[in-house]
Design an enzyme around this catalytic site. Structure first.
Site, PDB file in Angstrom:
ATOM      1  N   LEU A  63      40.277  42.572  46.879  1.00 39.21           N
ATOM      2  CA  LEU A  63      39.451  41.914  45.866  1.00 39.21           C
ATOM      3  C   LEU A  63      38.456  42.904  45.292  1.00 39.21           C
ATOM      4  O   LEU A  63      37.907  43.737  46.017  1.00 39.21           O
ATOM      5  CB  LEU A  63      38.696  40.745  46.513  1.00 39.21           C
ATOM      6  CG  LEU A  63      37.923  39.824  45.575  1.00 39.21           C
ATOM      7  CD1 LEU A  63      38.856  38.780  44.968  1.00 39.21           C
ATOM      8  CD2 LEU A  63      36.788  39.121  46.324  1.00 39.21           C
ATOM      9  N   SER A  64      38.220  42.811  43.993  1.00 35.67           N
ATOM     10  CA  SER A  64      37.134  43.584  43.407  1.00 35.67           C
ATOM     11  C   SER A  64      35.802  43.064  43.950  1.00 35.67           C
ATOM     12  O   SER A  64      35.606  41.847  44.066  1.00 35.67           O
ATOM     13  CB  SER A  64      37.150  43.452  41.882  1.00 35.67           C
ATOM     14  OG  SER A  64      38.331  43.992  41.334  1.00 35.67           O
ATOM     15  N   THR A 123      35.359  45.575  39.360  1.00 33.17           N
ATOM     16  CA  THR A 123      34.031  46.164  39.539  1.00 33.17           C
ATOM     17  C   THR A 123      33.762  47.212  38.474  1.00 33.17           C
ATOM     18  O   THR A 123      32.622  47.385  38.029  1.00 33.17           O
ATOM     19  CB  THR A 123      33.905  46.764  40.940  1.00 33.17           C
ATOM     20  OG1 THR A 123      34.322  45.798  41.909  1.00 33.17           O
ATOM     21  CG2 THR A 123      32.473  47.175  41.242  1.00 33.17           C
ATOM     22  N   ALA A 124      34.815  47.897  38.043  1.00 30.53           N
ATOM     23  CA  ALA A 124      34.663  48.897  36.990  1.00 30.53           C
ATOM     24  C   ALA A 124      34.099  48.264  35.721  1.00 30.53           C
ATOM     25  O   ALA A 124      33.220  48.838  35.058  1.00 30.53           O
ATOM     26  CB  ALA A 124      36.007  49.556  36.696  1.00 30.53           C
ATOM     27  N   HIS A 183      41.978  53.491  39.690  1.00 30.48           N
ATOM     28  CA  HIS A 183      43.155  54.014  40.390  1.00 30.48           C
ATOM     29  C   HIS A 183      43.415  55.481  40.006  1.00 30.48           C
ATOM     30  O   HIS A 183      42.500  56.227  39.710  1.00 30.48           O
ATOM     31  CB  HIS A 183      44.366  53.112  40.161  1.00 30.48           C
ATOM     32  CG  HIS A 183      44.141  51.690  40.579  1.00 30.48           C
ATOM     33  ND1 HIS A 183      43.450  51.342  41.721  1.00 30.48           N
ATOM     34  CD2 HIS A 183      44.506  50.507  40.009  1.00 30.48           C
ATOM     35  CE1 HIS A 183      43.396  50.029  41.833  1.00 30.48           C
ATOM     36  NE2 HIS A 183      44.013  49.495  40.810  1.00 30.48           N
TER      37      HIS A 183
END
Length: 268
Positions: free
Chosen positions: A53-54, A103-104, A141
């Protein structure tokens, strides 16, 4: 027990021993592979027993899930970046993002006052930038280390943005487990998760050979570099400074009225 993770080299690396039966357990585990934003949205519906999960997404499901102290993806000296074909001012620009709840994306909202978010799968962002469908792209990533191969330039480094303001490591992803799972099973899964991570860190080449199935064109050295960036001592057991970093991230987001700060519930 349905355990979900992403089709990425770092997740493949840390889950290798679990998937391959190197770690024994009484739990019956079924693995599900999906990209992180798909898993974020599935978690909102409470469909998954355990999932990657983020950290951002946890703010919306803290009533359904607990954070596991093993399995976190934490940047320390690196993190999401924004790239473009040339250097530019990003305010007001069309920027491809890898999911509303990553989150990014939260970090980008903290860093910029105004931009036009164009949501798409993370693995389509580089091509979208190259084809000028967007002005810039937010990379997570392996794109963080391969963007220069596509003749793109880094316009914004979100690790630098974060570290300059907090001095803390950057918590990007966690593994979470459903609250209604019996406590004994939660603790047994945490043990299995830690043992799987430990096996990978002690048998790097073996785990990397498995992770190559999710290499997306990267050679073995790049896969190893990427996987070991995000599977490290923070991943094996979450230290207090990562807990503080998650608290700080949510405080900053709440102050900007992006979300309501959740109560962190971490299973150690």
């Amino acid at each position: 027990m349905i355990v979900a993770h992403t089709p990425d080299a770092d997740d493949a690396f840390m889950f290798y021993a679990m998937v391959s039966g190197k770690v024994k357990t009484r739990l019956k585990i079924e693995h599900l592979i999906e990209d992180i934003e798909t898993l974020n949205r599935m978690a909102f519906e409470g469909k998954l027993d355990v999932t990657a999960l983020s950290v951002h997404a946890y703010a919306y499901i803290d009533d359904k899930y607990r954070i596991l102290s093993a399995g976190a993806s934490v940047g320390d000296g690196y993190g999401p970046i924004v790239v473009a074909k040339k250097d530019m001012e990003l305010e007001g620009k069309r920027i491809a993002i890898p999911g509303k709840y990553t989150t990014a994306t939260l970090l980008l909202k903290l860093a910029l006052d105004d931009f036009d978010a164009v949501e798409m799968r993370f693995d389509r962002i580089i091509d979208a930038v190259k084809m000028e469908k967007v002005d810039a792209g937010l990379l997570i990533h392996e794109g963080q280390i391969t963007f220069e191969m596509h003749n793109l330039v880094k316009v914004l480094d979100l690790w630098e943005f974060w570290h300059e303001r907090t001095g803390l490591p950057l918590p990007l992803g966690v593994n979470v487990i459903r609250r209604d799972i019996p406590d004994d099973d939660q603790r047994e899964f945490l043990r299995v998760m830690k043992d799987s991570i430990k096996y990978a860190l002690e048998n790097v080449d073996e785990a990397i050979n498995y992770a190559m199935k999710y290499s997306r064109g990267m050679n073995k050295e790049l896969v190893k570099r990427f996987a070991t960036m995000y599977v490290n001592e923070y991943t094996y057991e979450m230290p207090i400074n990562v807990v503080k970093a998650m608290e700080k991230l949510f405080e900053m987001a709440e102050k900007r009225k992006i979300l309501k700060k959740p109560k962190l519930d971490i299973l150690f």
